[in-house]
Design a protein around this motif. Structure first.
Motif, PDB file in Angstrom:
ATOM      1  N   LEU A 248       0.810  -1.212   0.000  1.00  0.00           N
ATOM      2  CA  LEU A 248       0.000   0.000   0.000  1.00  0.00           C
ATOM      3  C   LEU A 248       0.847   1.268   0.000  1.00  0.00           C
ATOM      4  O   LEU A 248       0.369   2.338  -0.357  1.00  0.00           O
ATOM      5  CB  LEU A 248      -0.929   0.003   1.228  1.00  0.00           C
ATOM      6  N   LYS A 249       2.121   1.155   0.399  1.00  0.00           N
ATOM      7  CA  LYS A 249       2.967   2.342   0.445  1.00  0.00           C
ATOM      8  C   LYS A 249       3.171   2.960  -0.926  1.00  0.00           C
ATOM      9  O   LYS A 249       3.300   4.175  -1.052  1.00  0.00           O
ATOM     10  CB  LYS A 249       4.335   1.979   1.055  1.00  0.00           C
ATOM     11  N   VAL A 250       3.220   2.115  -1.967  1.00  0.00           N
ATOM     12  CA  VAL A 250       3.493   2.650  -3.299  1.00  0.00           C
ATOM     13  C   VAL A 250       2.314   3.436  -3.854  1.00  0.00           C
ATOM     14  O   VAL A 250       2.464   4.145  -4.848  1.00  0.00           O
ATOM     15  CB  VAL A 250       3.863   1.511  -4.278  1.00  0.00           C
ATOM     16  N   LEU A 251       1.124   3.316  -3.231  1.00  0.00           N
ATOM     17  CA  LEU A 251      -0.021   4.100  -3.698  1.00  0.00           C
ATOM     18  C   LEU A 251       0.218   5.591  -3.509  1.00  0.00           C
ATOM     19  O   LEU A 251      -0.251   6.410  -4.290  1.00  0.00           O
ATOM     20  CB  LEU A 251      -1.289   3.685  -2.949  1.00  0.00           C
ATOM     21  N   PHE A 252       0.940   5.937  -2.448  1.00  0.00           N
ATOM     22  CA  PHE A 252       1.155   7.346  -2.131  1.00  0.00           C
ATOM     23  C   PHE A 252       2.490   7.803  -2.708  1.00  0.00           C
ATOM     24  O   PHE A 252       3.372   8.257  -1.992  1.00  0.00           O
ATOM     25  CB  PHE A 252       1.080   7.560  -0.624  1.00  0.00           C
ATOM     26  N   ALA A 253       2.617   7.684  -4.040  1.00  0.00           N
ATOM     27  CA  ALA A 253       3.770   8.216  -4.740  1.00  0.00           C
ATOM     28  C   ALA A 253       3.722   9.735  -4.655  1.00  0.00           C
ATOM     29  O   ALA A 253       2.671  10.336  -4.418  1.00  0.00           O
ATOM     30  CB  ALA A 253       3.754   7.746  -6.189  1.00  0.00           C
ATOM     31  N   PRO A 254       4.867  10.414  -4.828  1.00  0.00           N
ATOM     32  CA  PRO A 254       4.879  11.879  -4.715  1.00  0.00           C
ATOM     33  C   PRO A 254       3.872  12.573  -5.624  1.00  0.00           C
ATOM     34  O   PRO A 254       3.254  13.559  -5.224  1.00  0.00           O
ATOM     35  CB  PRO A 254       6.325  12.224  -5.099  1.00  0.00           C
ATOM     36  N   ALA A 255       3.696  12.074  -6.865  1.00  0.00           N
ATOM     37  CA  ALA A 255       2.724  12.695  -7.770  1.00  0.00           C
ATOM     38  C   ALA A 255       1.308  12.577  -7.218  1.00  0.00           C
ATOM     39  O   ALA A 255       0.505  13.513  -7.334  1.00  0.00           O
ATOM     40  CB  ALA A 255       2.811  12.052  -9.155  1.00  0.00           C
ATOM     41  N   THR A 256       0.993  11.433  -6.598  1.00  0.00           N
ATOM     42  CA  THR A 256      -0.322  11.257  -5.998  1.00  0.00           C
ATOM     43  C   THR A 256      -0.507  12.195  -4.807  1.00  0.00           C
ATOM     44  O   THR A 256      -1.567  12.812  -4.639  1.00  0.00           O
ATOM     45  CB  THR A 256      -0.498   9.803  -5.538  1.00  0.00           C
ATOM     46  N   THR A 257       0.536  12.308  -3.984  1.00  0.00           N
ATOM     47  CA  THR A 257       0.483  13.225  -2.848  1.00  0.00           C
ATOM     48  C   THR A 257       0.314  14.664  -3.328  1.00  0.00           C
ATOM     49  O   THR A 257      -0.466  15.440  -2.761  1.00  0.00           O
ATOM     50  CB  THR A 257       1.764  13.101  -2.007  1.00  0.00           C
ATOM     51  N   GLY A 258       1.054  15.028  -4.397  1.00  0.00           N
ATOM     52  CA  GLY A 258       0.908  16.374  -4.963  1.00  0.00           C
ATOM     53  C   GLY A 258      -0.494  16.624  -5.470  1.00  0.00           C
ATOM     54  O   GLY A 258      -1.031  17.731  -5.329  1.00  0.00           O
ATOM     55  N   ALA A 259      -1.101  15.600  -6.073  1.00  0.00           N
ATOM     56  CA  ALA A 259      -2.472  15.739  -6.564  1.00  0.00           C
ATOM     57  C   ALA A 259      -3.451  15.959  -5.413  1.00  0.00           C
ATOM     58  O   ALA A 259      -4.361  16.796  -5.511  1.00  0.00           O
ATOM     59  CB  ALA A 259      -2.859  14.502  -7.362  1.00  0.00           C
ATOM     60  N   ILE A 260      -3.272  15.211  -4.331  1.00  0.00           N
ATOM     61  CA  ILE A 260      -4.157  15.368  -3.171  1.00  0.00           C
ATOM     62  C   ILE A 260      -4.046  16.779  -2.596  1.00  0.00           C
ATOM     63  O   ILE A 260      -5.048  17.444  -2.297  1.00  0.00           O
ATOM     64  CB  ILE A 260      -3.820  14.309  -2.104  1.00  0.00           C
ATOM     65  N   VAL A 261      -2.794  17.264  -2.445  1.00  0.00           N
ATOM     66  CA  VAL A 261      -2.581  18.615  -1.913  1.00  0.00           C
ATOM     67  C   VAL A 261      -3.191  19.660  -2.854  1.00  0.00           C
ATOM     68  O   VAL A 261      -3.851  20.608  -2.412  1.00  0.00           O
ATOM     69  CB  VAL A 261      -1.069  18.878  -1.713  1.00  0.00           C
ATOM     70  N   GLY A 262      -2.977  19.484  -4.164  1.00  0.00           N
ATOM     71  CA  GLY A 262      -3.526  20.428  -5.127  1.00  0.00           C
ATOM     72  C   GLY A 262      -5.043  20.450  -5.119  1.00  0.00           C
ATOM     73  O   GLY A 262      -5.658  21.521  -5.222  1.00  0.00           O
ATOM     74  N   LEU A 263      -5.672  19.280  -5.002  1.00  0.00           N
ATOM     75  CA  LEU A 263      -7.133  19.214  -4.951  1.00  0.00           C
ATOM     76  C   LEU A 263      -7.674  19.891  -3.692  1.00  0.00           C
ATOM     77  O   LEU A 263      -8.703  20.584  -3.739  1.00  0.00           O
ATOM     78  CB  LEU A 263      -7.589  17.755  -5.005  1.00  0.00           C
ATOM     79  N   ILE A 264      -6.988  19.687  -2.577  1.00  0.00           N
ATOM     80  CA  ILE A 264      -7.427  20.323  -1.321  1.00  0.00           C
ATOM     81  C   ILE A 264      -7.337  21.840  -1.427  1.00  0.00           C
ATOM     82  O   ILE A 264      -8.255  22.574  -1.047  1.00  0.00           O
ATOM     83  CB  ILE A 264      -6.584  19.801  -0.137  1.00  0.00           C
ATOM     84  N   ILE A 265      -6.201  22.330  -1.969  1.00  0.00           N
ATOM     85  CA  ILE A 265      -6.026  23.779  -2.114  1.00  0.00           C
ATOM     86  C   ILE A 265      -7.073  24.353  -3.058  1.00  0.00           C
ATOM     87  O   ILE A 265      -7.663  25.418  -2.792  1.00  0.00           O
ATOM     88  CB  ILE A 265      -4.601  24.099  -2.617  1.00  0.00           C
ATOM     89  N   GLY A 266      -7.320  23.678  -4.165  1.00  0.00           N
ATOM     90  CA  GLY A 266      -8.266  24.203  -5.139  1.00  0.00           C
ATOM     91  C   GLY A 266      -9.709  24.121  -4.691  1.00  0.00           C
ATOM     92  O   GLY A 266     -10.506  25.028  -4.971  1.00  0.00           O
ATOM     93  N   ALA A 267     -10.069  23.049  -3.976  1.00  0.00           N
ATOM     94  CA  ALA A 267     -11.475  22.822  -3.625  1.00  0.00           C
ATOM     95  C   ALA A 267     -11.893  23.494  -2.328  1.00  0.00           C
ATOM     96  O   ALA A 267     -13.095  23.732  -2.121  1.00  0.00           O
ATOM     97  CB  ALA A 267     -11.729  21.312  -3.526  1.00  0.00           C
ATOM     98  N   VAL A 268     -10.953  23.798  -1.440  1.00  0.00           N
ATOM     99  CA  VAL A 268     -11.282  24.424  -0.149  1.00  0.00           C
ATOM    100  C   VAL A 268     -11.047  25.933  -0.274  1.00  0.00           C
ATOM    101  O   VAL A 268      -9.893  26.381  -0.417  1.00  0.00           O
ATOM    102  CB  VAL A 268     -10.424  23.830   0.983  1.00  0.00           C
ATOM    103  N   PRO A 269     -12.087  26.756  -0.231  1.00  0.00           N
ATOM    104  CA  PRO A 269     -11.955  28.204  -0.469  1.00  0.00           C
ATOM    105  C   PRO A 269     -10.921  28.913   0.414  1.00  0.00           C
ATOM    106  O   PRO A 269     -10.167  29.750  -0.113  1.00  0.00           O
ATOM    107  CB  PRO A 269     -13.377  28.728  -0.211  1.00  0.00           C
ATOM    108  N   PRO A 270     -10.847  28.655   1.746  1.00  0.00           N
ATOM    109  CA  PRO A 270      -9.833  29.365   2.549  1.00  0.00           C
ATOM    110  C   PRO A 270      -8.411  29.125   2.059  1.00  0.00           C
ATOM    111  O   PRO A 270      -7.601  30.062   1.991  1.00  0.00           O
ATOM    112  CB  PRO A 270     -10.052  28.797   3.956  1.00  0.00           C
ATOM    113  N   PHE A 271      -8.078  27.871   1.722  1.00  0.00           N
ATOM    114  CA  PHE A 271      -6.737  27.568   1.212  1.00  0.00           C
ATOM    115  C   PHE A 271      -6.513  28.221  -0.153  1.00  0.00           C
ATOM    116  O   PHE A 271      -5.424  28.738  -0.437  1.00  0.00           O
ATOM    117  CB  PHE A 271      -6.535  26.062   1.107  1.00  0.00           C
TER     118      PHE A 271
END
Length: 413
Positions: A248-271
């Motif tokens: 399961l560790k390989v699921l959280f590759a850096p590109a996947t982590t970057g995508a999660i962070v980017g989605l959070i920043i884009g979808a959450v108005p305060p961020f």
């Protein structure tokens, strides 16, 4: 728009990819020795840990909002369908061609996983930059293209490192699995250990024939217990082995982590208000991430060309396998993809955005994922054959991608 004009629009991005890829190949030649094996390893590390995650993060943060994220709900299912259908077609290829056992996982992986990261990030925004692009305003088209392609890259990374990684791992770990079963059987039934030890002693001293040894091994692994208990125990052992194989560790590759962070920043108005936009207090952070991500596309393209050099170094070609993979990825999958995407549009499952529909169709027509080369290197099986397959498929993709992109653009307009 006329078909010929669409062909020219589709050809330009592919030519750009080919030119930069050719530069990477020349830099990797022994005569130049700039992108040698050590340099490729370091550049690949930079792409994997720095350029790819920052590119994905910045693209998604700038363009994805909660509303647009809801509108793109079909893309995860579409990508999953490319993997499942590709696997089924790859399994049929295994049945129709005599693929060696140690290459079966590689063939399935090449049929299942397309290059959902590098090529869409290069081709789709490049199409938007063309003056005669059919998708409207260049700026809006380019921003949306980066967002769609970045989400595609993130999804491709998750599916490749969960689904394909474990397919190749399981196919290359069958011997280990058999050893585990034998060892567990001996531990579970101590009364068999003496028999097996005696059998091994007789084998070394008296020299039993091969079929007798196999029969003795079968007898040693036969547990003396009721059939129902034996069956349930076998199922539990197989589930345990499967759980151990899935990393399961390989699921959280850096590109996947970057995508999660980017989605959070884009979808959450305060961020989003804090980081994105000309008036954002921390816009310098976002600008720095964009600057780093801008180096990702040329670096990825150079690496694709440099990695293909292995296929030129005299590895014996598996012609039936290569032809089969080319047919699966460049003929069968795109035709099936047209039916799926147009069917979803007809049912109202996809919103009326030609660029979005174009990317969904393109996901069915891509060559094998570059990450498969990395996975084969991890397991040390089929590395040379993988290089030959990559060289052949990416060479064919120069023609197939141009033709399919032209047809896809004509189809969605």
């Amino acid at each position: 728009m006329e078909f010929w004009k669409l062909f020219v629009v589709a050809l330009m991005p592919v030519l750009k990819v080919l030119l930069v890829t050719a530069v990477g190949t020349f830099l990797a030649l022994d005569r130049f020795d700039i992108l040698n094996e050590t340099a490729r390893k370091h550049l690949n590390t930079m792409v994997f840990f720095v350029f790819a995650p920052t590119l994905v993060c910045s693209s998604l943060a700038e363009t994805i909002t909660f509303k647009s994220l809801v509108m793109l709900w079909f893309m995860p299912g579409n990508v999953l369908l490319t993997f499942i259908i590709g696997t089924v077609l790859g399994w049929l290829l295994l049945k129709t061609t005599r693929v060696p056992h140690h290459l079966q996982g590689l063939v399935l992986g090449c049929c299942a996983a397309g290059n959902l990261g590098n090529l869409p990030l290069i081709i789709v925004p490049a199409v938007c930059k063309e003056r005669s692009n059919p998708f409207g305003d260049v700026g809006v088209c380019y921003r949306n293209a980066l967002a769609y392609a970045s989400l595609s890259m993130a999804l491709g990374s998750v599916y490749t490192w969960s689904y394909v990684y474990n397919i190749i791992r399981i196919y290359n770990s069958s011997k280990i699995s058999n050893e585990v079963n034998l060892d567990d059987s001996l531990k579970s039934h101590p009364e068999n250990i003496s028999t097996c030890s005696a059998g091994a002693l007789v084998t070394t001293q008296d020299g039993l024939q091969t079929d007798q040894v196999k029969q003795l091994e079968i007898e040693c692994t036969m547990p003396v217990e009721p059939a129902e208990v034996r069956k349930s125990g076998k199922i539990m052992k197989q589930l345990k082995i499967l759980a151990e194989k899935i990393n399961l560790k390989v699921l959280f590759a850096p590109a996947t982590t970057g995508a999660i962070v980017g989605l959070i920043i884009g979808a959450v108005p305060p961020f989003r208000n804090l980081l994105v936009g000309d008036n954002a207090p921390l816009r310098v952070v976002e600008d720095s991430v964009i600057m780093l991500g801008a180096a990702g596309i040329p670096a990825m393209t150079l690496l694709v060309g440099a990695n293909l050099i292995k296929g030129l170094k005299g590895v014996r070609k598996q012609l039936p396998v290569i032809v089969g993979i080319v047919v699966v990825r460049f003929i069968a999958l795109p035709i099936i993809g047209i039916g799926i995407v147009k069917g979803a549009v007809h049912l109202g499952l996809i919103h009326n955005d030609p660029l979005y529909q174009f990317l969904l169709l393109l996901q069915f027509a891509l060559p094998p994922a570059v990450a498969i080369s990395t996975i084969t290197q991890l397991f040390g099986a089929g590395e040379g054959e993988c290089s030959v397959i990559m060289l052949a498929t990416y060479s064919c993709s120069a023609v197939s991608l141009t033709l399919w992109c032209t047809f896809f653009m004509w189809l969605v307009l």
